[in-house]
Write an enzyme that holds these catalytic residues in place. Structure first.
Site, mmCIF file in Angstrom:
data_model
loop_
_atom_site.group_PDB
_atom_site.id
_atom_site.type_symbol
_atom_site.label_atom_id
_atom_site.label_comp_id
_atom_site.label_asym_id
_atom_site.label_seq_id
_atom_site.Cartn_x
_atom_site.Cartn_y
_atom_site.Cartn_z
ATOM 1 C CE LYS A 39 -4.269 -1.735 0.378
ATOM 2 N NZ LYS A 39 -4.051 -2.910 -0.483
ATOM 3 C CG PHE A 40 4.862 3.370 1.900
ATOM 4 C CD1 PHE A 40 4.664 4.736 1.719
ATOM 5 C CD2 PHE A 40 6.176 2.898 1.995
ATOM 6 C CE1 PHE A 40 5.740 5.622 1.642
ATOM 7 C CE2 PHE A 40 7.253 3.777 1.924
ATOM 8 C CZ PHE A 40 7.035 5.139 1.747
ATOM 9 C CD1 TRP A 41 7.423 -0.460 0.783
ATOM 10 C CD2 TRP A 41 8.555 1.020 -0.463
ATOM 11 N NE1 TRP A 41 8.470 0.009 1.546
ATOM 12 C CE2 TRP A 41 9.184 0.924 0.801
ATOM 13 C CE3 TRP A 41 9.092 1.901 -1.400
ATOM 14 C CZ2 TRP A 41 10.305 1.669 1.147
ATOM 15 C CZ3 TRP A 41 10.222 2.647 -1.065
ATOM 16 C CH2 TRP A 41 10.806 2.524 0.192
ATOM 17 C CG ASN A 169 22.018 1.354 8.055
ATOM 18 O OD1 ASN A 169 21.257 0.513 8.557
ATOM 19 N ND2 ASN A 169 23.237 1.054 7.669
ATOM 20 C CG PHE A 170 21.348 2.660 12.119
ATOM 21 C CD1 PHE A 170 21.785 1.478 12.704
ATOM 22 C CD2 PHE A 170 22.274 3.445 11.441
ATOM 23 C CE1 PHE A 170 23.110 1.095 12.622
ATOM 24 C CE2 PHE A 170 23.603 3.074 11.358
ATOM 25 C CZ PHE A 170 24.021 1.896 11.951
ATOM 26 C CG LEU A 171 13.054 1.628 9.422
ATOM 27 C CD1 LEU A 171 12.302 2.902 9.788
ATOM 28 C CD2 LEU A 171 12.539 1.063 8.108
ATOM 29 C CB CYS A 172 14.814 1.047 14.912
ATOM 30 S SG CYS A 172 14.391 -0.032 16.288
ATOM 31 N NE ARG A 181 0.516 1.159 6.312
ATOM 32 C CZ ARG A 181 1.026 0.315 5.421
ATOM 33 N NH1 ARG A 181 1.191 -0.973 5.738
ATOM 34 N NH2 ARG A 181 1.388 0.735 4.234
ATOM 35 C CG LEU A 182 5.907 5.668 13.154
ATOM 36 C CD1 LEU A 182 5.121 6.970 13.011
ATOM 37 C CD2 LEU A 182 6.144 5.381 14.644
ATOM 38 C CB THR A 183 7.601 1.880 8.237
ATOM 39 O OG1 THR A 183 7.720 1.083 9.402
ATOM 40 C CG2 THR A 183 8.828 1.710 7.369
ATOM 41 C CB THR A 205 20.302 -3.462 2.774
ATOM 42 O OG1 THR A 205 20.677 -2.907 4.028
ATOM 43 C CG2 THR A 205 21.391 -3.241 1.753
ATOM 44 C CG LEU A 452 28.029 0.368 8.211
ATOM 45 C CD1 LEU A 452 28.220 1.457 9.256
ATOM 46 C CD2 LEU A 452 29.287 -0.494 8.118
HETATM 47 C C1 LIG Z 1 11.190 -2.560 10.077
HETATM 48 C C2 LIG Z 1 10.162 -1.875 10.956
HETATM 49 C C3 LIG Z 1 10.531 -0.420 11.152
HETATM 50 C C4 LIG Z 1 8.785 -2.004 10.282
HETATM 51 O O1 LIG Z 1 7.801 -1.496 11.128
HETATM 52 P P1 LIG Z 1 6.282 -2.019 11.141
HETATM 53 O O2 LIG Z 1 5.633 -1.402 12.322
HETATM 54 O O3 LIG Z 1 6.272 -3.483 10.993
HETATM 55 O O4 LIG Z 1 5.646 -1.484 9.784
HETATM 56 P P2 LIG Z 1 4.660 -0.235 9.602
HETATM 57 O O5 LIG Z 1 3.239 -0.623 9.957
HETATM 58 O O6 LIG Z 1 5.176 0.953 10.303
HETATM 59 O O7 LIG Z 1 4.759 0.010 8.021
HETATM 60 C C5 LIG Z 1 4.451 -0.982 7.096
HETATM 61 C C6 LIG Z 1 5.032 -0.593 5.757
HETATM 62 O O8 LIG Z 1 6.451 -0.431 5.864
HETATM 63 C C7 LIG Z 1 7.106 -1.308 4.924
HETATM 64 N N1 LIG Z 1 8.359 -1.799 5.526
HETATM 65 C C8 LIG Z 1 8.517 -2.706 6.502
HETATM 66 N N2 LIG Z 1 9.817 -2.887 6.775
HETATM 67 C C9 LIG Z 1 10.486 -2.082 5.925
HETATM 68 C C10 LIG Z 1 11.868 -1.837 5.717
HETATM 69 N N3 LIG Z 1 12.813 -2.481 6.417
HETATM 70 N N4 LIG Z 1 12.219 -0.930 4.781
HETATM 71 C C11 LIG Z 1 11.274 -0.292 4.077
HETATM 72 N N5 LIG Z 1 9.941 -0.490 4.217
HETATM 73 C C12 LIG Z 1 9.568 -1.380 5.138
HETATM 74 C C13 LIG Z 1 6.116 -2.417 4.719
HETATM 75 O O9 LIG Z 1 6.365 -3.100 3.503
HETATM 76 C C14 LIG Z 1 4.802 -1.660 4.723
HETATM 77 O O10 LIG Z 1 4.586 -0.984 3.497
HETATM 78 P P3 LIG Z 1 3.634 -1.615 2.348
HETATM 79 O O11 LIG Z 1 2.221 -1.474 2.798
HETATM 80 O O12 LIG Z 1 3.936 -0.839 1.107
HETATM 81 O O13 LIG Z 1 4.028 -3.045 2.229
HETATM 82 C C15 LIG Z 1 10.071 -2.569 12.346
HETATM 83 O O14 LIG Z 1 9.669 -3.895 12.157
HETATM 84 C C16 LIG Z 1 11.370 -2.574 13.129
HETATM 85 O O15 LIG Z 1 11.709 -1.594 13.780
HETATM 86 N N6 LIG Z 1 12.090 -3.707 13.077
HETATM 87 C C17 LIG Z 1 13.355 -3.874 13.783
HETATM 88 C C18 LIG Z 1 14.478 -3.137 13.099
HETATM 89 C C19 LIG Z 1 14.632 -3.491 11.646
HETATM 90 O O16 LIG Z 1 14.517 -4.640 11.260
HETATM 91 N N7 LIG Z 1 14.881 -2.461 10.829
HETATM 92 C C20 LIG Z 1 14.963 -2.599 9.390
HETATM 93 C C21 LIG Z 1 16.351 -2.884 8.979
HETATM 94 S S1 LIG Z 1 16.336 -3.035 7.234
#
Ligand SMILES: CC(C)(COP(=O)(O)OP(=O)(O)OC[C@H]1O[C@@H](n2cnc3c(N)ncnc32)[C@H](O)[C@@H]1OP(=O)(O)O)[C@@H](O)C(=O)NCCC(=O)NCCS
Length: 452
Positions: A39-41, A169-172, A181-183, A205, A452
């Site tokens: 839905k986002f991408w 990097n460091f998305l968390c 849906r904060l990502t 990555t 990294l």
């Molecule tokens: C990765 C993370 C931020 C995703 O958060 P979440 O609460 O599951 O996902 P949200 O509800 O906020 O958002 C969902 C959307 O983000 C996308 N998404 C999930 N992980 C993603 C990532 N690593 N990179 C980019 N987009 C990502 C999903 O595909 C979805 O979009 P879509 O509807 O187009 O498919 C969370 O799981 C996290 O903090 N994980 C631990 C750290 C980690 O793994 N970081 C990523 C390193 S690559």
């Protein structure tokens, strides 16, 4: 196996280190999401899954920084945007806590990444870094940091096109705020900030499949301290082997063997960068380093110790013929009676002139010469990693790694790392794997960038 051992094993698997010991395992296929479900991408400038790309280049190239809003995206009611000033002890601490407790899914936080101030000074303060690209989200009432995303500037080359880009990097996101849906909000906000600086491409990555991977190398790992890895449950002992067999198999020599090998110093930077650039020209996707960046990434500075380790080989004529580097990102083990930490080394960049006299990278003799040299250099890298207390050494099947992985007893891991480009379409880049996901010593990989 104790609960702690189980937990650590799960954690290591999530970190894509795999658990070996040597034979490739069946990789469970991730259930495939359809494009309409992203839905986002599917609103972003990225190629749809499974589309064939005939022309390479930016997807949307019409915008200018003036078209980009000056104000941050609206943040949900109870939260607010912040910048993390990693120069400030308390803000750095907030970032440690967020990443240590939420970057991996260990429920009781019994095992943690041992991120250090030095690591962040290295990873987030590369030349051209900006504080406003270290983006956080806090709870308004309590000031608690609950999300983070970062960008650093890089110059990329994809095949013959060079362009300014960032690495994300460091998305968390805090565990309790997942699936809300904060990502997408974080990604859109970092994109806005980067676009405002007239940069329109990003490299990132992820272990998960998003539209659309450019390349997907596999993790490989080389046990160094086998008995410790066994004690903490990282690796098992095959039924037909004894512990003594395994220790003998993974024994690491006590000294390095490459003549002229020594730690890289400031005086080596110019010559090593020339060697490195020439070596990197073989790959299809690379980061082009300025001298300042090269120095930062491979030598660090007063604020960066014991994070990155770089070595050169100087021949009798005083020329730098080879170079390699690795970095350290250990775990802390909180509840193990014997072991308190696990040292983890990651292969970083390297270069060698071993095949420079052959214009074709795939020339048979050139490949044999390079393989022999890399076997020697990388086995020394493992020796040095051990001297820096690393218990396991990780590498991807990117770069020329597939040439030496099996020779040096790296086992294929369970994890794969997808490389993505934002707002740039490119034909697939080889990942160093055969069709059945084994190390491909023939084609190798055209990914020359390490994240990294
Ligand atoms: C990765 C993370 C931020 C995703 O958060 P979440 O609460 O599951 O996902 P949200 O509800 O906020 O958002 C969902 C959307 O983000 C996308 N998404 C999930 N992980 C993603 C990532 N690593 N990179 C980019 N987009 C990502 C999903 O595909 C979805 O979009 P879509 O509807 O187009 O498919 C969370 O799981 C996290 O903090 N994980 C631990 C750290 C980690 O793994 N970081 C990523 C390193 S690559």
């Amino acid at each position: 196996m104790s609960d702690n051992q189980k937990k650590l094993q799960e954690l290591l698997q999530q970190l894509a280190l795999g658990q070996g010991p040597i034979k490739p395992r069946e990789i469970p296929e991730e259930p495939k999401k359809e494009m309409k479900d992203y839905k986002f991408w599917n609103t972003q400038p990225v190629p749809a899954l499974d589309t064939e790309i005939s022309e390479e280049g930016p997807i949307d190239s019409k915008k200018t920084p003036d078209d980009i809003p000056d104000e941050p995206l609206p943040m949900l009611g109870d939260f607010e945007w912040c910048e993390i000033d990693i120069q400030k002890e308390n803000e750095l601490e907030d970032l440690f806590v967020l990443l240590n407790e939420n970057y991996v899914e260990d429920k009781d936080s019994s095992f943690r990444f041992n991120y250090t101030k030095e690591f962040f000074n290295w990873a987030l303060k590369s030349p051209g870094w900006r504080k406003d690209w270290h983006v956080g989200v806090r709870v308004k009432k309590t000031n608690k940091l609950i999300a983070f995303i970062s960008a650093i500037p890089v110059n990329l080359r994809v095949r013959s096109n060079e362009f300014k880009s960032v690495e994300i990097n460091f998305l968390c996101i805090h565990k309790q705020l997942r699936a809300k849906r904060l990502t997408p909000v974080l990604i859109k906000e970092i994109t806005r900030r980067v676009n405002k600086c007239n940069i329109w491409q990003a490299l990132y990555t992820s272990g998960t499949i998003l539209p659309s991977p450019v390349s997907t190398p596999r993790y490989a790992h080389r046990p160094i301290n086998w008995s410790k890895l066994y004690d903490v449950g990282f690796t098992g002992c095959p039924i037909d082997k004894t512990k003594a067999d395994m220790l003998a198999y993974y024994a690491v020599p006590s000294v390095t063997k490459t003549a002229g090998l020594r730690a890289m110093e400031l005086r080596d930077v110019d010559a090593t960068l020339v060697l490195f650039n020439k070596y990197q020209s073989r790959f299809d996707m690379v980061q082009n380093f300025t001298k300042e960046e090269f120095q930062h990434w491979f030598l660090g500075n007063d604020e960066i110790h014991k994070v990155v380790f770089s070595y050169v080989v100087e021949n009798e004529e005083g020329e730098i013929t080879d170079f390699f580097s690795f970095y350290s990102l250990p775990f802390t083990i909180l509840e193990n009676a014997i072991h308190k930490d696990l040292g983890i080394g990651y292969l970083f960049y390297y270069a060698s002139n071993a095949d420079f006299e052959y214009t074709d990278r795939f020339d048979k003799e050139g490949t044999t010469a390079l393989r022999k040299r890399l076997d020697s250099l990388m086995s020394d890298a493992v020796v040095l990693a051990r001297s820096h207390k690393m218990d396991v050494f990780n590498a991807l099947t990117s770069q020329e790694n597939s040439l030496f992985l099996e020779d040096l007893k790296f086992g294929p891991g369970d994890g794969f790392l997808n490389f993505y480009l934002f707002n740039y379409k490119t034909m697939p880049i080889t990942d160093g794997l055969t069709e059945d996901k084994r190390f491909d010593t023939e084609k190798r990989s055209n990914v020359g960038v390490v994240m990294l």
